[in-house]
Design an enzyme around this catalytic site. Sequence first.
Site, PDB file in Angstrom:
ATOM      1  CB  THR A  96      81.996  19.708  44.918  1.00 12.02           C
ATOM      2  OG1 THR A  96      80.753  20.215  45.430  1.00 12.02           O
ATOM      3  CG2 THR A  96      82.092  20.008  43.443  1.00 12.02           C
ATOM      4  CG  ASP A  97      82.885  17.916  51.269  1.00  6.36           C
ATOM      5  OD1 ASP A  97      81.701  18.068  51.651  1.00  6.36           O
ATOM      6  OD2 ASP A  97      83.753  17.381  51.988  1.00  6.36           O
ATOM      7  CE1 TYR A  98      75.840  21.952  52.743  1.00  3.47           C
ATOM      8  CE2 TYR A  98      77.061  24.010  52.735  1.00  3.47           C
ATOM      9  CZ  TYR A  98      75.872  23.319  52.906  1.00  3.47           C
ATOM     10  OH  TYR A  98      74.722  23.996  53.235  1.00  3.47           O
TER      11      TYR A  98
END
Length: 748
Positions: free
Chosen positions: A274-276
């Site tokens: 995932t992104d942050y």
Amino acid sequence: MLLILLTGCTATDKDAKMERYIDNLISRMTLREKIGQMTLPTGGDLVSGSVKNSELSESIRKGEVGGILNVKGVEKISELQRIAVEESRLGIPLIVGADVVHGYETIFPIPLAMSCSWDTTLIERAARISAIEASADGVSWTYSPMVDICRDARWGRTAEGAGEDPYLGSLIASAYVRGYQGDNMKGDDEIMSCVKHFALYGASESGRDYNVVDMSRNRMYNGYFAPYKAAVDAGAGSVMSSFNTVDGIPATANKWLLTDVLRNEWGFDGFVVTDYNSIDEMRMHGYAGLKEASARALIAGTDMDMVSYGYMKTLEESVKDGRISESLIDKACRRILEAKYRLGLFDNPYKYCDVLRAKTELFTPEHRQVAREIAAKTFVLMKNKDNILPLKGNERIALVGPLADARNNMCGTWSMGCETDEHISVYDGLKRAVGADVSIRYAKGSNIYYDADTEKGAVGIRPLERGDDAKMLKEALDAASSSDIIIAAVGECSEMSGESASRSDIRIPDAQRSLLKALFGTGKPVIILLFTGRPLDLSLESEHAAAILNVWFGGSEAGDAIANVLYGKVNPSGRLTTSFPRSIGQVPIYYNHMNTGRPDSDDTKFNRYGSNYIDESNTPLYPFGYGLSYTEFKYGDVCMSRDTISFNEKLEVTVPVTNNGNYDGIETVQLYIRDLYADVCRPVKELRSFKQVFIPRGKTENVSFILSVEDLKYYDSTGNFTVESGDFDLMVGPNSSNVQCKHFYLSK
């Protein structure tokens, strides 16, 4: 551990051995340890104090961490790896990630600038050096390349990509992957790439970061997907999901995107991260709370959770509830373990922990020299009235502007790991280039913005000292009064583009525009050095400046590289990969747009019932592919080998290009096509090939292209990658607006 060192094995043999190794490992793991491999926390708080006794270290000991990000320094990383290998139950090594976006300590130009070199060999070389330096400091995984197509200059992250064209973006995406991963990540200076952001992030509504994306699937395939697929085809080891929604579903939980397209259609066999914090952010989208969002993300095909701890906090319970099966966790865990296996971490967990390398391979003179050469090739000469550039070396110079002596702003966004004190400013570079005998008077001239709060929000981690506006303007005009030529270093400061740096007004900020107007009023020729991470509205500057050299953010060696181009040591050869608008009202503007049923027939005036504006033309101020040189290239007539080809034939296209100027130079010859009638409407032109040729002054090069039916294909209304027989236009020229057009027919 000897499995990956055996020679004489086929790829199938090695895959089988990896599968047996990981089968055995997974069979010994608890459910929590499996989820731990799927958990990626940040180590950014490990700035001081004991790594050994940190909260992160305790999680590693428990087997609850699969990797870390945002830890700088091989000593800290080595200690965390030691804890994972020697103090956890199974000794599974960590993967260590970082945003090595355009260099590690030797910083190269921002990716948008790199794309303007149109040189994939050069881009691969920069990525190779980035991997060498990052791996020397303990990093084994980079969150790069960012391959999002962007056609809206308001979006700050356009600075991180390759512009508006999917064909060129695909070539560049592949080059980055090759540069980072090298020979399948066998060497200790080769790291895993992570392609981001999957998918469509660059098409966010209104250019606002993290915003909604909504488009047809036909447009996805034909206009946006190609660079992601190219990176996957090049062997990228991982993919990062994007923050935005796709078809109303957050990308991180979008099974069609992550499984149907990425894995089943494209054959991707790496892992998805995932992104942050994007799993937790699904609740803000109105999609699901943390537990349900985590389950949906896993089901969709997301393997690793960055920062949110949604997997660690909820997946065990979701297994007990029957919401998900443990086999899904096994599958995600396996993909992460396979990545570590391919990196060689099971054979040598300390592969990236050689302290001696960190002392000898970071920010070396050799790397800095390459960075300087590359930077100069990314600059785009946008205007050069009366050939005022290159400078002769004896002019009295007034160097003004808030970016003229700002060494901490040369690198641009995503360069947190560098030491800017080691860089030089434009002022330093010019003085070094001409010596003490040439007069260079410096004055800051203005702040970035008049309003201090606006400037504070814009400059981020690298603020510039503010001064009194009236006093600075007077100093600039005093310097200009005793000069022959004014060089104005203006534009965006480094953090005005990049993540969370959207702008509704893409002109040069107000205080600097006032400075420029005053300088134009002196009657002295003004050369603008434009610092920017995005296309800007330069209508004022283009009208009044004698020259505009777009230097983007050129990296560690920008100061010297700029001086080399200004004084003619390097002939600029950069070409735009994104269109510059005449005004904000044209945005989004891009060359490869669809036509309308009522196309505008005359851009010089308003045409009632045509697709145009009352108060502005449809054309960009500076088009895709545009860029000037210190020399002049003249194109001869385009010749085709035939005007009809069948599906199994090739078309040869040739054009003579002559250097009529006084300097040797590089020209980027561009070839575009248009499919006139198709199953779905096609763009007015599409880049399909280009060649960069070095042409000595007075010489002619015959530039040839070979087109096949594969170059004519597109995704039709049923999703097939195909082409029909019919009429095509072929266009060749120095940019997307200035082309010669020929016609050919594709027959069955």
